[in-house]
Enzyme design. Structure first.
Site, PDB file in Angstrom:
ATOM      1  N   GLU A 183       4.909  -5.940   2.307  1.00 22.16           N
ATOM      2  CA  GLU A 183       5.505  -4.603   2.236  1.00 22.16           C
ATOM      3  C   GLU A 183       5.294  -3.902   3.567  1.00 22.16           C
ATOM      4  O   GLU A 183       4.166  -3.812   4.063  1.00 22.16           O
ATOM      5  CB  GLU A 183       4.921  -3.759   1.110  1.00 22.16           C
ATOM      6  CG  GLU A 183       5.560  -2.372   1.095  1.00 22.16           C
ATOM      7  CD  GLU A 183       5.284  -1.554  -0.152  1.00 22.16           C
ATOM      8  OE1 GLU A 183       5.761  -0.408  -0.210  1.00 22.16           O
ATOM      9  OE2 GLU A 183       4.597  -2.052  -1.058  1.00 22.16           O
ATOM     10  N   GLU A 236       0.895  -0.704   7.249  1.00 15.03           N
ATOM     11  CA  GLU A 236       1.093   0.744   7.405  1.00 15.03           C
ATOM     12  C   GLU A 236       0.294   1.210   8.618  1.00 15.03           C
ATOM     13  O   GLU A 236      -0.806   0.709   8.864  1.00 15.03           O
ATOM     14  CB  GLU A 236       0.634   1.474   6.134  1.00 15.03           C
ATOM     15  CG  GLU A 236       0.683   2.989   6.189  1.00 15.03           C
ATOM     16  CD  GLU A 236       2.087   3.519   6.440  1.00 15.03           C
ATOM     17  OE1 GLU A 236       2.281   4.114   7.520  1.00 15.03           O
ATOM     18  OE2 GLU A 236       2.985   3.324   5.587  1.00 15.03           O
ATOM     19  N   ASP A 262       1.420  -1.953  13.765  1.00 19.35           N
ATOM     20  CA  ASP A 262       2.877  -1.999  13.898  1.00 19.35           C
ATOM     21  C   ASP A 262       3.419  -3.261  13.230  1.00 19.35           C
ATOM     22  O   ASP A 262       3.011  -4.383  13.559  1.00 19.35           O
ATOM     23  CB  ASP A 262       3.217  -1.978  15.385  1.00 19.35           C
ATOM     24  CG  ASP A 262       4.701  -2.132  15.677  1.00 19.35           C
ATOM     25  OD1 ASP A 262       5.507  -2.029  14.738  1.00 19.35           O
ATOM     26  OD2 ASP A 262       5.042  -2.358  16.845  1.00 19.35           O
ATOM     27  N   ASP A 285      11.821   5.593   7.285  1.00 18.91           N
ATOM     28  CA  ASP A 285      12.321   6.806   7.936  1.00 18.91           C
ATOM     29  C   ASP A 285      13.787   6.593   8.325  1.00 18.91           C
ATOM     30  O   ASP A 285      14.101   5.663   9.071  1.00 18.91           O
ATOM     31  CB  ASP A 285      11.482   7.102   9.177  1.00 18.91           C
ATOM     32  CG  ASP A 285      11.726   8.506   9.728  1.00 18.91           C
ATOM     33  OD1 ASP A 285      12.877   8.979   9.638  1.00 18.91           O
ATOM     34  OD2 ASP A 285      10.775   9.115  10.254  1.00 18.91           O
ATOM     35  N   LYS A 323      19.277  11.820  12.709  1.00 20.30           N
ATOM     36  CA  LYS A 323      20.058  12.265  13.867  1.00 20.30           C
ATOM     37  C   LYS A 323      20.573  11.060  14.648  1.00 20.30           C
ATOM     38  O   LYS A 323      19.840  10.101  14.879  1.00 20.30           O
ATOM     39  CB  LYS A 323      19.203  13.153  14.764  1.00 20.30           C
ATOM     40  CG  LYS A 323      18.808  14.475  14.118  1.00 20.30           C
ATOM     41  CD  LYS A 323      17.979  15.324  15.057  1.00 20.30           C
ATOM     42  CE  LYS A 323      17.604  16.642  14.390  1.00 20.30           C
ATOM     43  NZ  LYS A 323      16.758  17.491  15.280  1.00 20.30           N
ATOM     44  N   THR A 353       9.157   6.843  -7.765  1.00 21.28           N
ATOM     45  CA  THR A 353       8.160   7.724  -7.166  1.00 21.28           C
ATOM     46  C   THR A 353       8.371   9.153  -7.672  1.00 21.28           C
ATOM     47  O   THR A 353       9.433   9.495  -8.198  1.00 21.28           O
ATOM     48  CB  THR A 353       8.266   7.718  -5.640  1.00 21.28           C
ATOM     49  OG1 THR A 353       9.531   8.295  -5.258  1.00 21.28           O
ATOM     50  CG2 THR A 353       8.197   6.296  -5.087  1.00 21.28           C
ATOM     51  N   LYS A 354       7.348   9.999  -7.495  1.00 21.90           N
ATOM     52  CA  LYS A 354       7.480  11.411  -7.875  1.00 21.90           C
ATOM     53  C   LYS A 354       8.625  12.058  -7.102  1.00 21.90           C
ATOM     54  O   LYS A 354       9.421  12.813  -7.653  1.00 21.90           O
ATOM     55  CB  LYS A 354       6.166  12.150  -7.600  1.00 21.90           C
ATOM     56  CG  LYS A 354       5.016  11.730  -8.492  1.00 21.90           C
ATOM     57  CD  LYS A 354       3.748  12.483  -8.125  1.00 21.90           C
ATOM     58  CE  LYS A 354       2.580  12.019  -8.973  1.00 21.90           C
ATOM     59  NZ  LYS A 354       1.317  12.709  -8.584  1.00 21.90           N
ATOM     60  N   PHE A 355       8.710  11.752  -5.824  1.00 23.90           N
ATOM     61  CA  PHE A 355       9.774  12.300  -4.985  1.00 23.90           C
ATOM     62  C   PHE A 355      11.136  11.835  -5.486  1.00 23.90           C
ATOM     63  O   PHE A 355      12.092  12.610  -5.550  1.00 23.90           O
ATOM     64  CB  PHE A 355       9.556  11.856  -3.540  1.00 23.90           C
ATOM     65  CG  PHE A 355      10.638  12.295  -2.597  1.00 23.90           C
ATOM     66  CD1 PHE A 355      10.638  13.573  -2.064  1.00 23.90           C
ATOM     67  CD2 PHE A 355      11.669  11.436  -2.242  1.00 23.90           C
ATOM     68  CE1 PHE A 355      11.638  13.990  -1.198  1.00 23.90           C
ATOM     69  CE2 PHE A 355      12.675  11.837  -1.376  1.00 23.90           C
ATOM     70  CZ  PHE A 355      12.652  13.122  -0.854  1.00 23.90           C
TER      71      PHE A 355
END
Length: 238
Positions: A71, A96, A123, A146, A150, A217-219
């Site tokens: 992951e 992570e 990384d 992420d 933009k 997830t909660k989000f």
């Protein structure tokens, strides 16, 4: 546990080896006391220090033949811990860079007594290039990376053609790559890039239904109530 580097470490060398652009920005997050305690007590047990040597994953987990799933970018680790708990027959390597997230997942490892989960705080590109053997992974999870929404930041997105080629070199034939995102334009970007990789085939016509193994997830639950979408993209290695 480790052996000297062999195999295809040079995939996408022109684009990855000299990569000044990273898909993450290190932020100074605040650690809770519980996260710090987990880092102090459990990182020596469940953490794998970064080193440019190929890991022997069977030795790392102390058992042979179990499916190995990587992951990338597990955030605070809630989904990672739930998946590892629900699939004790599989071994999971979580990568992570952010320390609070690492501390959070270590805390959950301790609370749930998970023995099938290891953490590398580094990384992900360098971990793949230098620590993961070719054709060794049964699955790869990349949940809510992420989106760098933009346009001028699109070069920072993790999912790029060279990165996908690197992933493919580490995946066994038949292994799966599962990307989930709540940003529609990024979902379209990911789908387009994965469809162009000849070593991958889509498991669905376009986007896949959310598999049962990926927790909400909660989000995500909050977004669903507001009418926001989530896109799961699952491809298989040929």
């Amino acid at each position: 546990m480790a052996q000297e580097m062999t195999g295809n470490e040079n995939i996408g060398k022109e684009e990855l080896a000299r990569r000044p652009i990273r898909s993450f920005v290190l932020r100074q997050g605040r650690l809770t006391h519980a996260q710090q305690r987990a880092l102090d007590e459990l990182m020596p047990v469940f953490g794998v220090p970064y080193a440019p040597v190929i890991l022997d994953l069977d030795s790392l987990f102390g058992r042979e033949g179990s499916p190995k799933v990587l992951e990338i970018g597990f955030g605070m680790g809630d989904s990672t811990a739930k998946i590892a708990q629900s699939q004790p027959e599989c071994d999971f390597i979580g990568v992570e860079v952010h320390t609070p997230g690492v501390g959070s997942l270590l805390k959950q490892i301790g609370e749930l007594q998970l023995n099938n989960l290891r953490i590398i705080q580094h990384d992900a590109v360098e971990v793949l290039q230098h620590m993961i053997a070719d054709a060794s992974l049964d699955g790869v999870h990349i949940f809510f990376p992420d989106p760098w929404h933009k346009k001028r930041h699109h070069k920072r997105r993790l999912i790029q053609a060279a990165f996908v080629k690197l992933l493919c070199s580490k995946m066994k034939a038949g292994a799966y790559l599962h990307v989930a995102t709540d940003w529609q334009e990024y979902a379209e970007w990911v789908l387009d890039i994965l469809q162009q990789e000849p070593l991958l085939e889509n498991t669905a016509q376009s986007y896949a239904p959310k598999p049962d193994y990926r927790p909400l997830t909660k989000f995500e639950n909050r977004g669903i109530k507001l009418g926001h979408g989530v896109w799961d993209i699952i491809f298989r290695r040929k």
